[in-house]
Structure formats: C-alpha cells, structure tokens
Design a protein around this motif. Structure first.
Motif, PDB file in Angstrom:
ATOM      1  N   MET A   1       0.854  -1.175   0.000  1.00 19.07           N
ATOM      2  CA  MET A   1       0.000   0.000   0.000  1.00 19.07           C
ATOM      3  C   MET A   1       0.898   1.236   0.000  1.00 19.07           C
ATOM      4  SD  MET A   1      -2.653   1.145   2.974  1.00 19.07           S
ATOM      5  CE  MET A   1      -4.237   1.320   2.245  1.00 19.07           C
ATOM      6  N   GLU A   2       0.601   2.168  -0.860  1.00 15.46           N
ATOM      7  CA  GLU A   2       1.380   3.383  -0.996  1.00 15.46           C
ATOM      8  C   GLU A   2       0.623   4.538  -0.339  1.00 15.46           C
ATOM      9  OE1 GLU A   2       4.229   4.749  -4.604  1.00 15.46           O
ATOM     10  OE2 GLU A   2       2.119   4.577  -5.064  1.00 15.46           O
ATOM     11  N   VAL A   3       1.321   5.259   0.554  1.00  9.87           N
ATOM     12  CA  VAL A   3       0.702   6.382   1.255  1.00  9.87           C
ATOM     13  C   VAL A   3       1.622   7.600   1.188  1.00  9.87           C
ATOM     14  CG1 VAL A   3      -0.679   4.976   2.834  1.00  9.87           C
ATOM     15  CG2 VAL A   3       1.608   5.668   3.498  1.00  9.87           C
ATOM     16  N   ILE A   4       1.016   8.774   1.373  1.00 14.61           N
ATOM     17  CA  ILE A   4       1.759  10.029   1.457  1.00 14.61           C
ATOM     18  C   ILE A   4       1.706  10.475   2.918  1.00 14.61           C
ATOM     19  CG2 ILE A   4       1.890  12.428   0.726  1.00 14.61           C
ATOM     20  CD1 ILE A   4       0.344  11.585  -1.817  1.00 14.61           C
ATOM     21  N   LEU A   5       2.864  10.655   3.536  1.00 19.46           N
ATOM     22  CA  LEU A   5       2.905  11.068   4.936  1.00 19.46           C
ATOM     23  C   LEU A   5       2.535  12.549   5.071  1.00 19.46           C
ATOM     24  CD1 LEU A   5       6.167   9.263   6.080  1.00 19.46           C
ATOM     25  CD2 LEU A   5       3.823   8.510   6.369  1.00 19.46           C
ATOM     26  N   THR A   6       1.662  12.849   6.023  1.00 16.03           N
ATOM     27  CA  THR A   6       1.256  14.229   6.262  1.00 16.03           C
ATOM     28  C   THR A   6       2.062  14.864   7.388  1.00 16.03           C
ATOM     29  OG1 THR A   6      -0.497  13.481   7.749  1.00 16.03           O
ATOM     30  CG2 THR A   6      -1.092  13.857   5.438  1.00 16.03           C
ATOM     31  N   GLN A   7       2.864  14.062   8.073  1.00 12.22           N
ATOM     32  CA  GLN A   7       3.761  14.548   9.117  1.00 12.22           C
ATOM     33  C   GLN A   7       4.897  13.557   9.284  1.00 12.22           C
ATOM     34  OE1 GLN A   7       1.857  13.748  13.215  1.00 12.22           O
ATOM     35  NE2 GLN A   7       0.162  14.309  11.880  1.00 12.22           N
ATOM     36  N   ASP A   8       5.932  13.944  10.004  1.00  8.41           N
ATOM     37  CA  ASP A   8       7.063  13.051  10.220  1.00  8.41           C
ATOM     38  C   ASP A   8       6.629  11.857  11.059  1.00  8.41           C
ATOM     39  OD1 ASP A   8       8.492  14.954   8.905  1.00  8.41           O
ATOM     40  OD2 ASP A   8       9.605  15.672  10.640  1.00  8.41           O
ATOM     41  N   VAL A   9       7.018  10.663  10.629  1.00 10.61           N
ATOM     42  CA  VAL A   9       6.732   9.442  11.372  1.00 10.61           C
ATOM     43  C   VAL A   9       8.069   8.757  11.644  1.00 10.61           C
ATOM     44  CG1 VAL A   9       5.543   7.214  11.370  1.00 10.61           C
ATOM     45  CG2 VAL A   9       4.465   9.185  10.287  1.00 10.61           C
ATOM     46  N   LYS A  10       8.352   8.532  12.914  1.00 12.67           N
ATOM     47  CA  LYS A  10       9.633   7.939  13.311  1.00 12.67           C
ATOM     48  C   LYS A  10       9.810   6.566  12.660  1.00 12.67           C
ATOM     49  CE  LYS A  10      12.369   7.032  17.422  1.00 12.67           C
ATOM     50  NZ  LYS A  10      12.381   7.013  18.876  1.00 12.67           N
ATOM     51  N   ASN A  11      10.991   6.322  12.157  1.00 10.24           N
ATOM     52  CA  ASN A  11      11.384   5.066  11.508  1.00 10.24           C
ATOM     53  C   ASN A  11      10.617   4.778  10.216  1.00 10.24           C
ATOM     54  OD1 ASN A  11      13.239   4.524  13.565  1.00 10.24           O
ATOM     55  ND2 ASN A  11      11.702   3.452  14.778  1.00 10.24           N
ATOM     56  N   LEU A  12       9.938   5.773   9.659  1.00 11.72           N
ATOM     57  CA  LEU A  12       9.205   5.553   8.415  1.00 11.72           C
ATOM     58  C   LEU A  12       9.551   6.602   7.369  1.00 11.72           C
ATOM     59  CD1 LEU A  12       7.160   3.754   6.986  1.00 11.72           C
ATOM     60  CD2 LEU A  12       5.348   5.197   7.877  1.00 11.72           C
ATOM     61  N   GLY A  13       9.468   7.872   7.727  1.00  9.61           N
ATOM     62  CA  GLY A  13       9.782   8.931   6.777  1.00  9.61           C
ATOM     63  C   GLY A  13       9.385  10.292   7.293  1.00  9.61           C
ATOM     64  N   GLU A  14       9.621  11.288   6.449  1.00  8.41           N
ATOM     65  CA  GLU A  14       9.304  12.660   6.801  1.00  8.41           C
ATOM     66  C   GLU A  14       8.052  13.119   6.066  1.00  8.41           C
ATOM     67  OE1 GLU A  14      12.767  14.919   5.863  1.00  8.41           O
ATOM     68  OE2 GLU A  14      13.940  14.014   7.474  1.00  8.41           O
ATOM     69  N   LYS A  15       7.592  14.294   6.436  1.00  3.93           N
ATOM     70  CA  LYS A  15       6.387  14.848   5.827  1.00  3.93           C
ATOM     71  C   LYS A  15       6.557  14.922   4.311  1.00  3.93           C
ATOM     72  CE  LYS A  15       3.347  18.749   5.777  1.00  3.93           C
ATOM     73  NZ  LYS A  15       3.050  20.090   6.054  1.00  3.93           N
ATOM     74  N   ASP A  16       5.491  14.628   3.575  1.00  2.00           N
ATOM     75  CA  ASP A  16       5.413  14.656   2.114  1.00  2.00           C
ATOM     76  C   ASP A  16       6.194  13.539   1.430  1.00  2.00           C
ATOM     77  OD1 ASP A  16       3.741  16.851   2.251  1.00  2.00           O
ATOM     78  OD2 ASP A  16       5.360  18.296   2.018  1.00  2.00           O
ATOM     79  N   ASP A  17       6.682  12.563   2.179  1.00  5.00           N
ATOM     80  CA  ASP A  17       7.321  11.399   1.557  1.00  5.00           C
ATOM     81  C   ASP A  17       6.247  10.416   1.099  1.00  5.00           C
ATOM     82  OD1 ASP A  17       9.848  12.328   2.020  1.00  5.00           O
ATOM     83  OD2 ASP A  17      10.291  10.973   3.692  1.00  5.00           O
ATOM     84  N   ILE A  18       6.493   9.760  -0.020  1.00  2.00           N
ATOM     85  CA  ILE A  18       5.618   8.686  -0.482  1.00  2.00           C
ATOM     86  C   ILE A  18       6.301   7.387  -0.099  1.00  2.00           C
ATOM     87  CG2 ILE A  18       4.563   7.585  -2.474  1.00  2.00           C
ATOM     88  CD1 ILE A  18       4.551  10.328  -3.842  1.00  2.00           C
ATOM     89  N   VAL A  19       5.646   6.599   0.768  1.00  2.00           N
ATOM     90  CA  VAL A  19       6.244   5.365   1.266  1.00  2.00           C
ATOM     91  C   VAL A  19       5.295   4.186   1.033  1.00  2.00           C
ATOM     92  CG1 VAL A  19       7.664   6.496   3.017  1.00  2.00           C
ATOM     93  CG2 VAL A  19       5.365   5.796   3.603  1.00  2.00           C
ATOM     94  N   ILE A  20       5.883   3.003   1.001  1.00  2.00           N
ATOM     95  CA  ILE A  20       5.102   1.777   0.865  1.00  2.00           C
ATOM     96  C   ILE A  20       5.066   1.105   2.229  1.00  2.00           C
ATOM     97  CG2 ILE A  20       4.993  -0.479  -0.228  1.00  2.00           C
ATOM     98  CD1 ILE A  20       6.426   0.786  -2.646  1.00  2.00           C
ATOM     99  N   VAL A  21       3.844   0.838   2.720  1.00  2.00           N
ATOM    100  CA  VAL A  21       3.651   0.197   4.019  1.00  2.00           C
ATOM    101  C   VAL A  21       2.729  -1.006   3.841  1.00  2.00           C
ATOM    102  CG1 VAL A  21       4.003   2.315   5.344  1.00  2.00           C
ATOM    103  CG2 VAL A  21       1.718   1.714   4.608  1.00  2.00           C
ATOM    104  N   LYS A  22       2.697  -1.834   4.861  1.00  3.79           N
ATOM    105  CA  LYS A  22       1.775  -2.958   4.825  1.00  3.79           C
ATOM    106  C   LYS A  22       0.348  -2.415   4.902  1.00  3.79           C
ATOM    107  CE  LYS A  22       4.860  -6.443   6.598  1.00  3.79           C
ATOM    108  NZ  LYS A  22       5.088  -7.491   7.574  1.00  3.79           N
ATOM    109  N   PRO A  23      -0.593  -3.058   4.222  1.00  2.57           N
ATOM    110  CA  PRO A  23      -1.974  -2.535   4.181  1.00  2.57           C
ATOM    111  C   PRO A  23      -2.605  -2.343   5.557  1.00  2.57           C
ATOM    112  CG  PRO A  23      -1.694  -4.259   2.558  1.00  2.57           C
ATOM    113  CD  PRO A  23      -0.425  -4.214   3.365  1.00  2.57           C
ATOM    114  N   GLY A  24      -2.375  -3.245   6.478  1.00  2.00           N
ATOM    115  CA  GLY A  24      -2.975  -3.125   7.810  1.00  2.00           C
ATOM    116  C   GLY A  24      -2.440  -1.923   8.564  1.00  2.00           C
ATOM    117  N   TYR A  25      -1.130  -1.664   8.473  1.00  2.00           N
ATOM    118  CA  TYR A  25      -0.500  -0.532   9.145  1.00  2.00           C
ATOM    119  C   TYR A  25      -1.041   0.788   8.591  1.00  2.00           C
ATOM    120  CZ  TYR A  25       3.304   2.411  10.986  1.00  2.00           C
ATOM    121  OH  TYR A  25       4.042   3.376  11.628  1.00  2.00           O
TER     122      TYR A  25
END
Length: 147
Positions: A1-25
């Motif tokens: 699942m691809e999401v766009i972060l709206t704020q910094d998330v520790k150990n995942l990415g910073e704001k406005d990053d497009i990251v791939i996460v597991k669907p449940g998360y």
C-alpha cells in the motif's frame, strides 16, 4: 500500500514522503491517526504542486535573509546597561535588548533567533549570532557600555 505522509513518522519517513507500508499498518493506524493519506494519482499531483510552491516560497525567504545579512555586515550595536565600578553589569544583557537595538536601526529580527557565545555580564565587546535562515547566519558585534 502506498501512502503520502502528512507529518514526520519515526522510523518511516518525513512529511510529504511517499512510502510503501503494509496494508494493515496504513489502513488501521496511519490513515485514521492523520499521519498519512492514500497515495492516489490526484493526491500525488497535489503533492507535487504543493512541494513546488513551498520551494518557491523558501527561496524567497532565503533571498530576503541573505539581503538582510548583507546589510547587517556593517552594523555595530551599542547597548547601555547599569554597571558597577568593576564593570560588572547588574543582571545581564539578553536577546531582547539586542533585538530592540536592531529594531531601532530598522532591522526586524526575532529575539528567538539571536544567541550569544557566552553570557554578557561585563562591560565590553561581544558578538551576537543571528540565525536569519537555516542556511543564513551572521555575527553582529555589539558593545556593552556603562550608563
């Protein structure tokens, strides 16, 4: 699942990053908590436009800070303080007094952006560090004189 972060998330990415996460998360934590939005094609286009506008705005802020720094290069401040016979100041010179002295000369610098290398507790010459922008810093000499 691809999401766009709206704020910094520790150990995942910073704001406005497009990251791939597991669907449940993404579905059960990131999106409901407001930490991310689903990365659809339209959301990606909006993100690209927002990043473009933010970069333009940051460049303008940086240019203004560089212009102010160039003007501050020739400035020497003089701050009056009550002092004893030995030259020790009653209290200390703080960033508010430096900001007020700069304001009298026509420079509007926030006091929270001013720092000193050491405490200013004696009459003499010192330097104030002004952080006008994260990439633009300037030192302004000032003299503390006894009133």
């Amino acid at each position: 699942m691809e999401v766009i972060l709206t704020q910094d998330v520790k150990n995942l990415g910073e704001k406005d990053d497009i990251v791939i996460v597991k669907p449940g998360y993404g579905r059960n934590y990131l999106i409901p908590q407001g930490h991310a939005i689903l990365a659809t094609e339209s959301a990606k286009k909006v993100l690209a436009e927002n990043i473009k506008q933010a970069q333009f705005k940051q460049e303008k802020i940086k240019k203004d800070a560089e212009a102010t720094a160039a003007k501050l290069a020739d400035v020497k401040l003089s701050i009056g303080a009550k002092a004893g016979e030995t030259g020790k100041i009653f209290g200390a010179v703080n960033t508010i007094q430096v900001a007020d002295a700069l304001k009298k000369l026509g420079f509007d610098v926030d006091r929270r952006r001013i720092t000193f290398d050491s405490d200013v507790k004696f009459v003499g010459e010192y330097k104030a560090n002004l952080n006008l922008h994260k990439e633009v810093k300037v030192q302004v000499p000032f003299e503390v004189i006894a009133e």
